[in-house]
Design a protein around this motif. Sequence first.
Motif, PDB file in Angstrom:
ATOM      1  N   ALA A 127       3.551  10.705   2.515  1.00 45.47           N
ATOM      2  CA  ALA A 127       3.085   9.385   2.112  1.00 45.47           C
ATOM      3  C   ALA A 127       3.193   8.426   3.289  1.00 45.47           C
ATOM      4  O   ALA A 127       4.023   8.606   4.176  1.00 45.47           O
ATOM      5  N   SER A 128       2.330   7.430   3.263  1.00 47.52           N
ATOM      6  CA  SER A 128       2.459   6.304   4.175  1.00 47.52           C
ATOM      7  C   SER A 128       2.495   5.049   3.314  1.00 47.52           C
ATOM      8  O   SER A 128       1.860   4.995   2.264  1.00 47.52           O
ATOM      9  N   GLN A 148       0.851  -1.199   0.000  1.00 49.62           N
ATOM     10  CA  GLN A 148       0.000   0.000   0.000  1.00 49.62           C
ATOM     11  C   GLN A 148       0.882   1.242   0.000  1.00 49.62           C
ATOM     12  O   GLN A 148       1.925   1.264   0.659  1.00 49.62           O
ATOM     13  N   ASN A 202      -0.003   5.474   0.086  1.00 52.19           N
ATOM     14  CA  ASN A 202      -0.997   6.548   0.093  1.00 52.19           C
ATOM     15  C   ASN A 202      -0.246   7.875   0.139  1.00 52.19           C
ATOM     16  O   ASN A 202       0.566   8.082   1.042  1.00 52.19           O
ATOM     17  N   THR A 203      -0.504   8.746  -0.820  1.00 51.70           N
ATOM     18  CA  THR A 203       0.237  10.001  -0.918  1.00 51.70           C
ATOM     19  C   THR A 203      -0.708  11.185  -0.961  1.00 51.70           C
ATOM     20  O   THR A 203      -1.699  11.170  -1.685  1.00 51.70           O
ATOM     21  N   SER A 204      -0.362  12.210  -0.192  1.00 48.96           N
ATOM     22  CA  SER A 204      -1.086  13.488  -0.217  1.00 48.96           C
ATOM     23  C   SER A 204      -0.114  14.572  -0.663  1.00 48.96           C
ATOM     24  O   SER A 204       0.965  14.721  -0.088  1.00 48.96           O
TER      25      SER A 204
END
Length: 137
Positions: free
Chosen positions: A129-130, A83, A85-87
Amino acid sequence: MTLQPVDGDKILRENFAPWVLDLGLVVEEVGDGTAVLRLPWSERLAREGGALSGQAMMAAADTGVVVAVAGAKGGYAPMTTVQLNTSFQRPVVGRDVLVAVRLSKLGRTLAFADVTLTLDGDSAVVAHASAVYAIMG
């Protein structure tokens, strides 16, 4: 074994696809579950309007996690992204980006990481990001 930046650069050369290497990433630091990579500014990585593409930043964040896991394990092991996840928080134009990775947990089969992307010479966060990685070796 404690890894040095040159070891991180070797991990990149020996384990990543040519298009990832084309990003020009340079390992600046490797620690026990940490890494800092430099994503050099390049017009080739800019999108319409001149800002650095999100895809380049996501690939840099993803790649940095591999180096941080290797630093924690004392060397490279086969692994894969589960996984990411990026902002994105602000555009990057004409500046290198520093990709700082910190593992929040390293288990036997999974690694969890937080990644902060900042402008070189500026603490302003441009993206966060995580990631979760499966460790296969």
